[in-house]
Design a protein around this motif. Sequence first.
Motif, PDB file in Angstrom:
ATOM      1  N   PRO A 168     -52.848  62.169  -6.798  1.00 54.36           N
ATOM      2  CA  PRO A 168     -53.863  61.761  -7.916  1.00 54.36           C
ATOM      3  C   PRO A 168     -55.153  62.435  -6.762  1.00 54.36           C
ATOM      4  CG  PRO A 168     -51.729  60.161  -8.048  1.00 54.36           C
ATOM      5  CD  PRO A 168     -51.330  60.770  -6.664  1.00 54.36           C
ATOM      6  N   CYS A 188     -54.734  54.607  -4.060  1.00 56.72           N
ATOM      7  CA  CYS A 188     -55.391  56.260  -5.425  1.00 56.72           C
ATOM      8  C   CYS A 188     -56.555  54.986  -5.601  1.00 56.72           C
ATOM      9  CB  CYS A 188     -54.574  55.782  -6.931  1.00 56.72           C
ATOM     10  SG  CYS A 188     -55.473  57.658  -7.167  1.00 56.72           S
ATOM     11  N   CYS A 214     -49.098  59.947 -15.064  1.00 56.84           N
ATOM     12  CA  CYS A 214     -49.002  59.701 -13.586  1.00 56.84           C
ATOM     13  C   CYS A 214     -47.738  58.272 -13.847  1.00 56.84           C
ATOM     14  CB  CYS A 214     -49.558  59.264 -13.168  1.00 56.84           C
ATOM     15  SG  CYS A 214     -50.270  58.811 -10.913  1.00 56.84           S
TER      16      CYS A 214
HETATM   17  S1  SF4 Z   1     -53.331  58.816 -11.266  1.00 58.72           S
HETATM   18 FE1  SF4 Z   1     -51.749  57.396 -11.177  1.00 58.72          FE
HETATM   19  S2  SF4 Z   1     -51.915  56.682  -8.707  1.00 58.72           S
HETATM   20 FE2  SF4 Z   1     -53.696  56.643  -9.137  1.00 58.72          FE
HETATM   21  S3  SF4 Z   1     -54.514  55.197 -10.703  1.00 58.72           S
HETATM   22 FE3  SF4 Z   1     -54.086  55.908 -12.594  1.00 58.72          FE
HETATM   23  S4  SF4 Z   1     -52.241  55.993 -12.331  1.00 58.72           S
HETATM   24 FE4  SF4 Z   1     -52.833  55.054 -10.566  1.00 58.72          FE
END
Ligand code: SF4
Lengths: 257, 372
Positions: free
Chosen positions: A199, A169, A185
């Motif tokens: 994401p 991500c 998430c």
């Molecule tokens: S959106 Fe989800 S996968 Fe991306 S950094 Fe944040 S917690 Fe991690």
Amino acid sequence: MHQRPTLAVWKFASCDGCQLTILNCETELLAIADRVDIRWFPEATSTMIPGPVDVSFVEGSVTTDHDVERIHEIRSQSGLLITIGACATGGGVQALRNGVDTGDVIKTVYADPHYISTLDTSTPIASHVPVDIELQGCPIDKGQLLETIAALLSGRPPRLPQSSVCLECKAAAQTCVMVAGATPCLGPLTMAGCGALCPVVGRGCYGCFGPMENPNPAPLVSRFEQLGMSHGQRTRFLRSVCDLAGQPSPTTGSAHE
Amino acid sequence: MYRSPRSFAAASGNAMLALLAEQGFEVIGPRRIDEAIVYAPLGTFDDLPIGVTDRQMPGRYSLHDSDRRSYFDAAVGPHSVKHHLHPSSSTVWDITRSDDGALSIEMHRPEPAPLAVIGVRPCDLVALEKQDRVLMGGPHINPVYAANRRRLFIVAVNCNHPSGTCFCTAMGNGPTAVRGFDILLTELPGDEGSEFVATAGTDAGGRLLESIDTDAATPEQLERAAELAAAAADEMRAEVDLLEAGTHLKEHLDSEMWAEIGERCLACANCTMSCPTCFCTDLIDTTSIASVSSRRTRVWDSCFTGSFSHMGPGPVRGSIGSRYRQWLVHKFSTWHDQFGESGCVGCGRCITWCPVGIDVRREVARISRSGT
Ligand code: SF4
Ligand code: SF4
Ligand code: SF4
Ligand code: SF4
Ligand code: SF4
């Protein structure tokens, strides 16, 4: 040229989505067909040549007595056994029935329940036979599949990262949907491999790649609570496609403590 | 070339961006994309997030309308310039085997287009300097980084409004820049729109300032810039000198606090990924289906992954606590032994973008003060 390695694709309780990912490798399929001899792939071809194979890809989970027999038979006939997808590696969505009364579930779902013969649980292939390589995901990632095939053909181990989705991500320069958008998430618990697919389109990860190498659910669950998720919502979220809740906190020792 | 500070209004800022584009620079700057301020292509000053400010806390980031009509009112966003210099993935080489078995090796020597980054913050300038030292300061030069670095033109902006996770002053730098820029701006917000005080840091920056409409900065403007800088520093007033405290972390390797943090930490690696100075990479070799070509790729790695310390039977650092210790001790303590300075610039990204809000300021302070 050496004789081409033989390959089979087997299906257990599953939706065929992972087999479709194989078929989706359109441009690469010809190159693959050039290098391997596909003996058994009901989703793709009507030519079925049973017998021992070098590599078996197995989709789906074990849900019936017949499945149990069949997976042992396949294991004994296969050089390498590679499970593909959340069903084969973790039991899949159908594992939601584990721990509840299967009889009740059958009555709710089927008009004529007496035709149904099933085990009480949906279990991963590795619960029954040794598995050599696991490809995670619901469905699996095409890139990881091709990487695995290319690796086997070159005699090297495939590169399948065990770290969290968060790495992919951040590498994709995606703004974290949980920190910036307060969207729950599961990326921090989930194994990388999809390229942070969810994401990147502004959604929270729902964990379809299963647990990463050393998941630590407790702090994330507290965070979900702060984000306003009820106990029931949290439980369902962590157990939607793969079981991310059942992992013990990895405080086990190591050489460098 | 101008030796003394100049001043200009937004219209001249637009002219500056247009000139950079004319000279072949790709111009990027802070823009509002979805829920955050990130670097994105910048045409004019109107593309900047005017009147938008950020609120940052451990594990929390949000954007808000501000009562000021400033252009540069939000502190650092999730991504630093690192993405444009030390990319998360880059090809090192391709090797192809021909039918007669001969190998041909193609080394990738990228020649990236010139890049102008507008709005780089003082902490990130210091971070750049640290990455320079690591990735091109010694005998082993990272060619991708070096090529990207050479193409860079930097218009830095001093910080008027640090966020809740900024602590550059506690690390001995910020909130104003001293070097490492082509042009440095201080924004002076006003009812009639902002004015900018501009200083050239390089000949290229000086020439650019000469090509746009500016006036000599007045003593009043310079005084106002100094007041804004002092107020920004005041906002971050910390009780602990974290630069000094950090050097003691390596004396506490056996502290029980590491295991305790390990219970709170996800080992997700967001901190290292968002840190503008973390440089660790892995090298990946892949082969084609036909087994006639292979590619080596350099990808970001993190000391929070198991593969990072994998040797023989498994990861040397198995527990999350031991991985957290590696990150914090390297960043604040052993970086001094390695490179003669701290590895942290106090940008606060690892605090804001930690999904569970683990705060390095707090952890450094309490571990360095603890008994063991
Ligand atoms: S959106 Fe989800 S996968 Fe991306 S950094 Fe944040 S917690 Fe991690
Ligand atoms: S982000 Fe999560 S849910 Fe989405 S594809 Fe990747 S692993 Fe699956
Ligand atoms: S350690 Fe944290 S505060 Fe320090 S430079 Fe890295 S991200 Fe910024
Ligand atoms: S903190 Fe970890 S990822 Fe960052 S530079 Fe140090 S060892 Fe590498
Ligand atoms: S400190 Fe925070 S961002 Fe870093 S690995 Fe732990 S939970 Fe993730």
